[in-house]
Design a protein around this motif. Structure first.
Motif, PDB file in Angstrom:
ATOM      1  N   ILE A  58       2.042  34.000  17.534  1.00 39.67           N
ATOM      2  CA  ILE A  58       1.659  34.946  16.477  1.00 39.67           C
ATOM      3  C   ILE A  58       1.063  34.200  15.283  1.00 39.67           C
ATOM      4  CG2 ILE A  58       2.565  36.588  14.789  1.00 39.67           C
ATOM      5  CD1 ILE A  58       4.595  37.448  16.922  1.00 39.67           C
ATOM      6  N   ILE A  59       1.708  33.104  14.883  1.00 40.54           N
ATOM      7  CA  ILE A  59       1.202  32.333  13.744  1.00 40.54           C
ATOM      8  C   ILE A  59      -0.173  31.751  14.061  1.00 40.54           C
ATOM      9  CG2 ILE A  59       1.587  30.250  12.373  1.00 40.54           C
ATOM     10  CD1 ILE A  59       4.568  30.841  12.511  1.00 40.54           C
ATOM     11  N   SER A  60      -0.368  31.284  15.296  1.00 42.64           N
ATOM     12  CA  SER A  60      -1.661  30.719  15.685  1.00 42.64           C
ATOM     13  C   SER A  60      -2.759  31.766  15.642  1.00 42.64           C
ATOM     14  CB  SER A  60      -1.564  30.119  17.093  1.00 42.64           C
ATOM     15  OG  SER A  60      -0.562  29.138  17.157  1.00 42.64           O
ATOM     16  N   ILE A  61      -2.444  32.961  16.111  1.00 41.70           N
ATOM     17  CA  ILE A  61      -3.444  34.045  16.075  1.00 41.70           C
ATOM     18  C   ILE A  61      -3.765  34.421  14.630  1.00 41.70           C
ATOM     19  CG2 ILE A  61      -3.821  36.468  16.649  1.00 41.70           C
ATOM     20  CD1 ILE A  61      -2.199  35.985  19.202  1.00 41.70           C
ATOM     21  N   ILE A  67     -10.235  35.906  16.821  1.00 41.68           N
ATOM     22  CA  ILE A  67     -10.096  35.998  18.278  1.00 41.68           C
ATOM     23  C   ILE A  67      -9.837  37.439  18.715  1.00 41.68           C
ATOM     24  CG2 ILE A  67      -7.606  35.535  18.275  1.00 41.68           C
ATOM     25  CD1 ILE A  67      -8.025  33.963  20.827  1.00 41.68           C
ATOM     26  N   LEU A  68      -9.263  38.230  17.824  1.00 44.45           N
ATOM     27  CA  LEU A  68      -8.953  39.625  18.153  1.00 44.45           C
ATOM     28  C   LEU A  68     -10.144  40.532  17.903  1.00 44.45           C
ATOM     29  CD1 LEU A  68      -5.374  39.827  16.601  1.00 44.45           C
ATOM     30  CD2 LEU A  68      -5.990  39.377  18.969  1.00 44.45           C
ATOM     31  N   THR A  69     -10.988  40.198  16.934  1.00 44.77           N
ATOM     32  CA  THR A  69     -12.152  41.023  16.591  1.00 44.77           C
ATOM     33  C   THR A  69     -13.407  40.168  16.655  1.00 44.77           C
ATOM     34  OG1 THR A  69     -11.763  40.523  14.251  1.00 44.77           O
ATOM     35  CG2 THR A  69     -10.832  42.567  15.110  1.00 44.77           C
ATOM     36  N   PRO A  70     -14.112  40.169  17.780  1.00 45.38           N
ATOM     37  CA  PRO A  70     -15.328  39.343  17.880  1.00 45.38           C
ATOM     38  C   PRO A  70     -16.370  39.803  16.872  1.00 45.38           C
ATOM     39  CG  PRO A  70     -15.144  40.879  19.725  1.00 45.38           C
ATOM     40  CD  PRO A  70     -13.851  40.951  18.989  1.00 45.38           C
ATOM     41  N   GLY A 349      -9.821  28.194  22.780  1.00 48.37           N
ATOM     42  CA  GLY A 349      -9.297  26.837  22.915  1.00 48.37           C
ATOM     43  C   GLY A 349      -8.497  26.411  21.703  1.00 48.37           C
ATOM     44  N   ARG A 350      -8.904  26.892  20.534  1.00 43.95           N
ATOM     45  CA  ARG A 350      -8.217  26.474  19.311  1.00 43.95           C
ATOM     46  C   ARG A 350      -6.851  27.138  19.159  1.00 43.95           C
ATOM     47  NH1 ARG A 350     -13.571  27.145  15.630  1.00 43.95           N
ATOM     48  NH2 ARG A 350     -14.638  25.242  16.258  1.00 43.95           N
ATOM     49  N   VAL A 351      -6.756  28.390  19.527  1.00 46.53           N
ATOM     50  CA  VAL A 351      -5.494  29.119  19.355  1.00 46.53           C
ATOM     51  C   VAL A 351      -4.371  28.510  20.194  1.00 46.53           C
ATOM     52  CG1 VAL A 351      -4.340  31.321  19.735  1.00 46.53           C
ATOM     53  CG2 VAL A 351      -6.557  31.268  18.599  1.00 46.53           C
ATOM     54  N   PRO A 352      -4.578  28.272  21.506  1.00 50.06           N
ATOM     55  CA  PRO A 352      -3.486  27.617  22.261  1.00 50.06           C
ATOM     56  C   PRO A 352      -3.152  26.230  21.733  1.00 50.06           C
ATOM     57  CG  PRO A 352      -5.072  28.610  23.755  1.00 50.06           C
ATOM     58  CD  PRO A 352      -5.676  28.669  22.394  1.00 50.06           C
TER      59      PRO A 352
END
Length: 844
Positions: A58-61, A67-70, A349-352
């Motif tokens: 959640i913190i990463s997102i 990432i949720l809204t292109p 790639g950045r979020v994970p």
């Protein structure tokens, strides 16, 4: 009687119990336990990992929300459907300005001209040609003298001379590399290739070539504004030439020869020789300054490449385009650069990667036990509370960061950095410290400081700022006893924030600016906000997570609470017993670093279950009939055990909190109700049934054993206070012996195995109990005889020496008064044995 029938039915299963039956029962119970155990995926340990991993993701997102809204792709001429701001600071290349700079760099490159000052040896060629001419004349004269004067000889000599002359003439013009000119060569032959003519021609050519002769003067003069690079092909030397008028073209070179030749040919006689000398000099003139196209092109390309692209900086939060605006090339350039960073494939790639980093940070804290103040690790509820608090504070930082940038955009005399000092990050550490202690709060402070630092572009100085302010806030509420403590701690945080904020401003060289004043005010407000936010959220946390703070405990300690008043009315003996137990544990808790408020309040409520059946407990019977005399031992034990269950139900009904409910459950542990157990065994022996066996587990409290220091203290004080009532002559020595014997018995029974009390703690507890009980059972002053009778009667009544007092207590077998049947018999005999046992355990 119905009771007796019930007792017999209870006793029937106890008969004819064999070993095989016990094994079957144990096997069935263990089988039920295995069936009741949840799957691996639903065990508490798995739930803890779910919380940690979910929090990391959640913190990463939240760190990469795109990432949720292109982002929507715009084209030139489109109309923006919303305001678009820069999500980060980035550079945008201005292609037009870059190309303009490159063109200017190319134009600034000077043209390269190769310069041959000797004109490839023209002077030496002149010397060689004239020398050849003089040799030819000399040979001709020598040949003429060698022939006789006959006609035949004269003709032959003439023919040879003509042949040699033609050869020489061709050779002469070949050496000079000029077109053949019969008239010119004839005059030079006629004048024997005069040295004066040679000197005049060489002088003219040398002067002209040293100045420079160019083939296309118009092309050369196009560089007159900036000059040229003159490259000497002999020594490689280069000079920048600005005066291009100094160079001659072929036309102006001819004029130069005519004008200059008049001076140089004054010594050349006859005139016709002087004239042909000028003609020869004019014929020898050729360009010795040539444009090096290849070298110039290379230098222009190098200059073009050396020009760095022109970038302009787009600040984070800067408005790229407003809603309703038409997309121009400049807008499109900025948007395309931002979309490069916000591409979903790259973000995936950045979020994970960020989630892994945060998960390792949280897991390391979890593994080393910094997320719990318990040695057994954090409960799921506690870890969930820590995670929710961390997430809420993280969201506050994100929101505050966005607001700070928006506010700072409208003003030019301070930066968003000055407003970030007001973020109430420390309120999270303050809440954690209240519920879980300083150790867990310090770990929380470290994590939230790291995450807040990530939100505000990784500024290390803000990591120090948030970390220290969080530690100060946590330390300020380590002993939370009153509501004003949160505000006081917030003011302490304000002072700390101000010092740190001004230090950071001084670090950036902004100490004597208006921004430093803004930072001062922000830091002050930030500390106050910490106290206000914590004060507002605290009741919600208490209700949501069923936590019990010291403030709530102090409210429950009010003896006018309805539950305590009911205990006082329905079971006055139990009420008095609870008050004495609270005095014992409160003094002992400080000695073993336990929570004295929790221990005291738990002692008040630990026997509230006796409200439902008060007359079944000896302290509430007075001179009434002992109800246990008509009951079977098993039924009596069930009634005594039920007061724990009844107490838990009442505690839940009156919402006393999980901590107090746990202590009510644990204050007897799994101890044995010895009196009724022995009574049941004696009844079985009297009946003479050899198969009759009494199950010890039927006469033990269900537990669990004490899990905390406070629960262990209440257990010890409960038994010690009950046993102290059986002392006939409570001298300090007898009190000490009784306390040591009880502590030894409870310790040996393993009731304290699961709490954190050490042998050293038990020693301190025993000392504290002795001191408190010594004050309660102090000796009274001898009164005169008339008063003595009253006093002695009063003393007998205090210690239970009235009619049937001690006898009833022993017969009732109340487990709160363990050892009562042996308290007066064999005290001295047991004292030595107790002391020896306690020495072995380290308690004496």
């Amino acid at each position: 009687m119905p009771v007796n029938k019930l007792d017999k039915s209870k006793l029937k299963p106890l008969k004819k119990k064999k070993t095989s039956g016990k094994r079957e029962r144990k096997a069935s119970s263990s089988g039920r336990k295995r069936q009741d155990e949840p799957l691996v995926w639903f065990r508490p340990e798995a739930k803890r990992w779910y919380i940690l991993l979910s929090l990391s993701m959640i913190i990463s997102i939240l760190l990469f929300p795109s990432i949720l809204t292109p982002p929507k792709a715009y084209e030139l001429g489109d109309v923006a459907d919303r305001d678009i701001k820069a999500s980060r600071e980035f550079l945008v290349e201005n292609s037009a300005l870059t190309e303009k700079d490159r063109q200017e760099a190319v134009r600034a490159v000077l043209s390269v001209y190769d310069f041959d000052p000797t004109a490839t040896g023209v002077v030496s060629k002149i010397k060689e040609a004239f020398e050849a001419g003089r040799n030819f004349i000399a040979k001709f004269l020598e040949l003429s003298y060698s022939y006789d004067s006959s006609a035949v000889t004269s003709e032959k000599a003439l023919a040879d001379h003509l042949e040699n002359e033609n050869v020489f003439k061709s050779q002469f013009f070949g050496i000079l590399d000029i077109p053949y000119n019969e008239k010119l060569i004839g005059i030079f032959i006629k004048n024997d290739f005069s040295h004066e003519a040679e000197k005049a021609v060489s002088g003219l050519v040398t002067d002209l070539f040293h100045s420079g002769v160019v083939g296309n003067k118009m092309m050369l003069m196009s560089q007159s504004g900036k000059g040229i690079i003159l490259h000497n092909i002999h020594d490689g030397k280069e000079d920048k030439i600005l005066d291009l008028e100094r160079f001659y073209d072929l036309k102006t070179a001819g004029k130069f020869i005519k004008e200059r030749g008049k001076v140089l040919t004054r010594g050349v006689k006859p005139k016709e020789l002087a004239k042909v000398s000028l003609e020869l000099a004019a014929a020898l003139i050729k360009p010795n300054l040539t444009f090096n196209k290849r070298e110039t092109a290379l230098r222009k390309e190098e200059a073009r490449k050396s020009v760095k692209p022109f970038y302009f900086k787009v600040k984070k939060g800067e408005m790229l385009i407003r809603e309703g605006g038409r997309i121009t090339p400049e807008h499109l350039l900025k948007l395309s650069e931002q979309y490069k960073f916000l591409k979903q494939k790259e973000m995936l790639g950045r979020v994970p990667a960020m989630a892994i980093l945060i998960a390792f940070l949280l897991s390391s804290m979890y593994f080393v036990g910094l997320f719990s103040n318990k040695s057994s690790g954090p409960e799921v509820k506690d870890l969930l509370f820590n995670a929710v608090t961390l997430l809420l504070i993280f969201l506050v930082v994100i929101a505050f960061n966005s607001v700070a940038f928006e506010v700072a955009r409208g003003f030019h005399f301070f930066s968003p950095k000055a407003l970030l000092f007001a973020v109430p990050v420390a309120s999270g550490a303050m809440l954690i410290s209240i519920f879980h202690g300083m150790g867990v709060a310090a770990s929380f402070s470290l994590i939230i400081a790291v995450l807040a630092c990530l939100v505000i572009d990784g500024r290390v100085e803000f990591f120090v700022y948030f970390f220290i302010s969080s530690l100060v806030a946590a330390y300020g509420v380590r002993r939370y006893r009153e509501g004003a403590a949160l505000i006081k701690a917030g003011l302490k945080v304000s002072v700390c924030n101000i010092i740190l904020a001004l230090s950071i401003e001084a670090l950036y060289g902004s100490f004597f600016t208006l921004e430093a004043l803004i930072a001062f005010c922000s830091a002050l407000i930030g500390g106050v906000l910490v106290g206000i936010v914590a004060t507002g959220i605290l009741p919600l946390i208490e209700m949501s997570f069923s936590y019990t703070t010291d403030i709530k405990l102090l409210e429950l300690a009010n003896l006018d609470k309805p539950l305590l008043r009911e205990l006082m009315v329905q079971a006055p003996g139990s009420y008095h017993h609870s008050v004495i137990v609270s005095n014992l544990v409160e003094a002992s808790a400080r000695a073993v670093s336990a929570n004295p408020v929790l221990a005291k309040v738990a002692a008040y409520y630990h026997d509230i279950g006796k409200i439902k059946k008060p007359l079944y407990f000896i302290e509430n019977q007075r001179d009434r009939e002992n109800k246990h005399e008509k009951l079977a031992p098993s039924m009596s034990s069930l009634i005594l055990i039920s007061h724990v269950k009844d107490g838990v139900e009442l505690a839940k009904k009156y919402k006393l909190g999980k901590e107090i409910i746990d202590i009510i459950k644990q204050h007897h542990g799994t101890s044995l109700i010895t009196f009724f157990f022995e009574k049941a065994k004696k009844q079985g022996e009297k009946k003479g049934d050899k198969y009759f066996q009494v199950g010890e587990e039927d006469f033990r409290y269900p537990g669990p054993k004490p899990q905390t220091k406070e629960a262990g203290l209440v257990m010890l004080a409960d038994v010690v206070e009950a046993a102290s009532k059986t002392l006939v002559d409570p001298t300090p020595a007898r009190i000490q012996g009784m306390v040591q014997k009880i502590v030894n018995k409870i310790f040996s029974d393993g009731q304290l195995d699961e709490c954190e009390l050490t042998l050293k703690d038990l020693h301190e507890i025993a000392k504290s109990f002795n001191k408190t009980l010594g004050g309660i059972f102090h000796h009274r002053v001898e009164y005169p005889e008339p008063v003595a009778k009253i006093t002695s009667a009063h003393n007998r009544e205090d210690v239970g020496g009235g009619k049937g007092g001690p006898t009833k207590e022993g017969k009732n077998g109340d487990t709160d008064q363990l050892l009562s049947e042996n308290s007066r018999a064999g005290k001295r005999e047991d004292k030595g044995e107790d002391s020896e046992s306690l020495k072995r355990l380290g308690l004496s």
